[in-house]
Write a protein that holds these residues in place. Structure first.
Motif, mmCIF file in Angstrom:
data_model
loop_
_atom_site.group_PDB
_atom_site.id
_atom_site.type_symbol
_atom_site.label_atom_id
_atom_site.label_comp_id
_atom_site.label_asym_id
_atom_site.label_seq_id
_atom_site.Cartn_x
_atom_site.Cartn_y
_atom_site.Cartn_z
ATOM 1 N N ALA A 23 52.910 -33.685 25.816
ATOM 2 C CA ALA A 23 51.653 -32.998 25.516
ATOM 3 C C ALA A 23 51.649 -31.527 25.946
ATOM 4 C CB ALA A 23 50.509 -33.738 26.185
ATOM 5 N N THR A 27 49.533 -27.730 24.491
ATOM 6 C CA THR A 27 48.304 -27.216 25.135
ATOM 7 C C THR A 27 47.992 -25.799 24.651
ATOM 8 O OG1 THR A 27 49.568 -26.507 27.062
ATOM 9 C CG2 THR A 27 48.456 -28.638 27.229
ATOM 10 N N ILE A 31 45.264 -28.124 22.259
ATOM 11 C CA ILE A 31 45.109 -29.577 22.434
ATOM 12 C C ILE A 31 45.372 -29.890 23.909
ATOM 13 C CG2 ILE A 31 45.918 -31.853 21.703
ATOM 14 C CD1 ILE A 31 47.125 -30.473 19.217
ATOM 15 N N PRO A 32 44.353 -30.328 24.643
ATOM 16 C CA PRO A 32 44.585 -30.571 26.074
ATOM 17 C C PRO A 32 45.571 -31.713 26.300
ATOM 18 C CG PRO A 32 42.344 -31.232 25.441
ATOM 19 C CD PRO A 32 42.978 -30.633 24.228
ATOM 20 N N PHE A 34 46.934 -34.877 29.000
ATOM 21 C CA PHE A 34 46.161 -35.901 29.717
ATOM 22 C C PHE A 34 46.150 -35.651 31.216
ATOM 23 C CE2 PHE A 34 46.799 -39.473 26.320
ATOM 24 C CZ PHE A 34 45.788 -38.907 25.568
ATOM 25 N N ARG A 35 47.358 -35.305 31.746
ATOM 26 C CA ARG A 35 47.492 -35.323 33.209
ATOM 27 C C ARG A 35 47.669 -33.950 33.840
ATOM 28 N NH1 ARG A 35 50.404 -39.174 30.943
ATOM 29 N NH2 ARG A 35 49.983 -41.340 31.444
ATOM 30 N N GLY A 36 47.744 -32.890 33.065
ATOM 31 C CA GLY A 36 47.867 -31.539 33.634
ATOM 32 C C GLY A 36 46.560 -31.150 34.324
ATOM 33 N N PRO A 37 46.517 -29.963 34.996
ATOM 34 C CA PRO A 37 45.308 -29.553 35.730
ATOM 35 C C PRO A 37 44.052 -29.498 34.852
ATOM 36 C CG PRO A 37 47.140 -28.032 36.137
ATOM 37 C CD PRO A 37 47.628 -29.013 35.120
ATOM 38 N N GLN A 102 56.547 -37.321 22.244
ATOM 39 C CA GLN A 102 55.487 -38.243 22.677
ATOM 40 C C GLN A 102 54.173 -37.833 22.016
ATOM 41 O OE1 GLN A 102 56.755 -37.518 27.072
ATOM 42 N NE2 GLN A 102 55.686 -39.449 27.083
ATOM 43 N N ILE A 104 51.374 -36.842 19.142
ATOM 44 C CA ILE A 104 50.886 -37.510 17.944
ATOM 45 C C ILE A 104 50.294 -36.486 16.974
ATOM 46 C CG2 ILE A 104 50.398 -39.693 19.123
ATOM 47 C CD1 ILE A 104 47.488 -38.618 19.459
ATOM 48 N N HIS A 122 55.289 -42.144 19.805
ATOM 49 C CA HIS A 122 53.940 -42.705 20.007
ATOM 50 C C HIS A 122 53.090 -42.654 18.731
ATOM 51 C CE1 HIS A 122 54.340 -41.959 24.625
ATOM 52 N NE2 HIS A 122 54.971 -43.024 24.227
ATOM 53 N N SER A 196 56.511 -32.508 29.475
ATOM 54 C CA SER A 196 56.129 -33.907 29.745
ATOM 55 C C SER A 196 56.134 -34.143 31.244
ATOM 56 C CB SER A 196 57.106 -34.871 29.063
ATOM 57 O OG SER A 196 56.818 -36.199 29.483
ATOM 58 N N LEU A 198 56.811 -36.821 32.391
ATOM 59 C CA LEU A 198 57.861 -37.843 32.496
ATOM 60 C C LEU A 198 57.389 -39.046 33.309
ATOM 61 C CD1 LEU A 198 61.056 -35.579 32.925
ATOM 62 C CD2 LEU A 198 60.177 -36.626 30.845
ATOM 63 N N ASN A 221 58.753 -27.815 32.580
ATOM 64 C CA ASN A 221 57.380 -28.316 32.735
ATOM 65 C C ASN A 221 56.698 -27.561 33.871
ATOM 66 O OD1 ASN A 221 55.575 -30.456 31.697
ATOM 67 N ND2 ASN A 221 55.484 -31.054 33.836
ATOM 68 N N ALA A 222 55.430 -27.240 33.683
ATOM 69 C CA ALA A 222 54.709 -26.433 34.682
ATOM 70 C C ALA A 222 54.617 -27.128 36.037
ATOM 71 C CB ALA A 222 53.307 -26.109 34.162
ATOM 72 N N ASP A 237 57.982 -22.198 33.845
ATOM 73 C CA ASP A 237 57.162 -21.186 33.160
ATOM 74 C C ASP A 237 56.397 -21.789 31.992
ATOM 75 O OD1 ASP A 237 58.262 -18.924 34.692
ATOM 76 O OD2 ASP A 237 60.114 -19.526 33.688
HETATM 77 P P1 NAD Z 1 51.056 -35.361 30.298
HETATM 78 O O1 NAD Z 1 49.629 -35.033 30.015
HETATM 79 O O2 NAD Z 1 51.359 -36.508 31.187
HETATM 80 O O3 NAD Z 1 51.812 -34.109 30.917
HETATM 81 C C1 NAD Z 1 51.899 -32.876 30.290
HETATM 82 C C2 NAD Z 1 52.643 -31.945 31.227
HETATM 83 O O4 NAD Z 1 52.751 -30.668 30.581
HETATM 84 C C3 NAD Z 1 51.906 -31.699 32.557
HETATM 85 O O5 NAD Z 1 52.783 -32.008 33.622
HETATM 86 C C4 NAD Z 1 51.550 -30.199 32.526
HETATM 87 O O6 NAD Z 1 51.719 -29.569 33.774
HETATM 88 C C5 NAD Z 1 52.541 -29.641 31.529
HETATM 89 N N1 NAD Z 1 52.048 -28.486 30.783
HETATM 90 C C6 NAD Z 1 50.857 -28.376 30.131
HETATM 91 N N2 NAD Z 1 50.775 -27.208 29.475
HETATM 92 C C7 NAD Z 1 51.943 -26.545 29.731
HETATM 93 C C8 NAD Z 1 52.451 -25.269 29.323
HETATM 94 N N3 NAD Z 1 51.774 -24.459 28.520
HETATM 95 N N4 NAD Z 1 53.675 -24.904 29.780
HETATM 96 C C9 NAD Z 1 54.387 -25.737 30.616
HETATM 97 N N5 NAD Z 1 53.970 -26.950 30.999
HETATM 98 C C10 NAD Z 1 52.759 -27.356 30.564
HETATM 99 O O7 NAD Z 1 51.752 -35.497 28.928
HETATM 100 P P2 NAD Z 1 52.828 -36.498 28.461
HETATM 101 O O8 NAD Z 1 53.853 -36.754 29.524
HETATM 102 O O9 NAD Z 1 53.294 -36.023 27.164
HETATM 103 O O10 NAD Z 1 52.027 -37.888 28.326
HETATM 104 C C11 NAD Z 1 50.770 -38.013 27.745
HETATM 105 C C12 NAD Z 1 50.762 -39.010 26.604
HETATM 106 O O11 NAD Z 1 49.571 -38.828 25.889
HETATM 107 C C13 NAD Z 1 51.861 -38.786 25.644
HETATM 108 O O12 NAD Z 1 52.671 -39.882 25.679
HETATM 109 C C14 NAD Z 1 51.209 -38.585 24.282
HETATM 110 O O13 NAD Z 1 51.403 -39.713 23.488
HETATM 111 C C15 NAD Z 1 49.748 -38.494 24.535
HETATM 112 N N6 NAD Z 1 49.136 -37.157 24.273
HETATM 113 C C16 NAD Z 1 49.486 -36.455 23.149
HETATM 114 C C17 NAD Z 1 48.898 -35.221 22.879
HETATM 115 C C18 NAD Z 1 49.339 -34.470 21.642
HETATM 116 O O14 NAD Z 1 49.756 -35.079 20.675
HETATM 117 N N7 NAD Z 1 49.271 -33.133 21.640
HETATM 118 C C19 NAD Z 1 47.944 -34.695 23.748
HETATM 119 C C20 NAD Z 1 47.584 -35.455 24.882
HETATM 120 C C21 NAD Z 1 48.198 -36.680 25.134
#
Ligand code: NAD
Length: 250
Positions: A23, A27, A31-32, A34-37, A102, A104, A122, A196, A198, A221-222, A237
């Motif tokens: 995800a 961002t 598109i936000p 799920f688990r970032g800040p 991952q 969608i 996914h 991710s 991860l 990853n940030a 970065d």
């Molecule tokens: P996650 O939300 O668990 O983690 C995303 C990571 O990206 C975070 O650790 C964050 O610090 C980092 N991050 C965010 N913006 C960044 C940037 N600009 N530069 C560097 N790092 C950045 O995401 P995930 O591990 O992909 O898991 C979430 C699940 O939810 C996925 O499996 C996916 O299926 C789904 N999801 C998808 C979307 C989408 O399609 N865009 C959006 C949200 C969630």
């Protein structure tokens, strides 16, 4: 190989590169994650329910909320960003074998990456599927029904529950997609995990498979991930800035 020049060099030399995106790469398209800040679940832990099959099937209120979220989702207006485009660019310059995403949101396709090398592990939001039979329809049709007043639209075939054709938590992955991703990771000599946390298995097992097969690992990853200590390089970065720089260097 911590600096970008060294990573670019290993990309140039690699024979079989696999990229896993999460995800975090989307961002910067609005598109936000799920688990970032600023993540959807970080801000509202209850939101996890709409993405969990058990709650979705068991509670009509969760489904109604999920359909409202879908109608209002930033996904529909999102455009690929410079990070997606840099990955499409890398495909022209390096031995990029597979992009496992991952996400969608379909933004790798729209950025110009070849559909043949993308595995949407996914699923995607372009379609809705019935949980009771094999009926599928374009997402647009279902959203129109919601806008017209159906707050929990049902399958036209069997009356079953409809859901976006994504893999929810608690739902099995498509076996062919999972096996293809695992084969790609096992055959890679360089694996890049991008945006991710991860933390979601089985997708997060892919870097493990790659490491087991002797591949080099780069984590971009940030925030820290559980794989950072096994990685040859970790880049923290912003992806929309650093990925174009990397693609330029290759
Ligand atoms: P996650 O939300 O668990 O983690 C995303 C990571 O990206 C975070 O650790 C964050 O610090 C980092 N991050 C965010 N913006 C960044 C940037 N600009 N530069 C560097 N790092 C950045 O995401 P995930 O591990 O992909 O898991 C979430 C699940 O939810 C996925 O499996 C996916 O299926 C789904 N999801 C998808 C979307 C989408 O399609 N865009 C959006 C949200 C969630």
């Amino acid at each position: 190989m911590d600096d970008l020049d060294t990573i670019a060099d290993s990309i140039r030399r690699a024979q079989r590169i696999v990229i896993l995106t999460g995800a975090g790469i989307s961002t910067e398209s609005g598109i936000p994650d799920f688990r970032g800040p600023q993540g959807v679940w970080t801000k509202n832990p209850d939101a996890e329910k709409t993405a969990t099959l058990q709650y979705y099937v068991g509670d009509p209120e969760v489904r109604k909320k999920a359909w409202r979220n879908r109608v209002e989702s930033p996904l529909w207006d999102a455009e690929p960003n410079s990070g997606h485009r840099a990955i499409a660019d890398l495909e022209k310059k390096a031995a990029l074998h597979t992009i496992v995403t991952q996400n969608i949101d379909g933004l790798h396709h729209r950025a110009g990456s070849s559909p043949e090398i993308i595995v949407e592990i996914h699923g995607n939001v372009r379609e809705v599927k019935c949980l009771g039979c094999t009926w599928r329809a374009p997402m647009e049709e279902a959203l129109e029904r919601v806008l017209a007043g159906e707050d929990d639209p049902r399958c036209h075939g069997c009356g079953g529950i409809l859901k976006s054709a994504t893999i929810s938590f608690g739902e099995n992955l498509v076996v062919e997609d999972l096996e293809r991703s695992q084969r790609a990771a096992a055959g890679s000599d360089l694996f890049l995990a991008i945006g991710s946390s991860l933390g979601v298995y089985p997708a997060a097992a892919l870097p493990e498979v790659a490491l087991g097969a002797g591949a080099r690992l780069v984590v971009m990853n940030a925030e820290p991930t559980p794989f950072d200590r096994y990685a040859d390089a970790v880049v923290r970065d912003q992806l929309g800035v650093v990925l174009p720089k990397l693609a330029e260097l290759v």
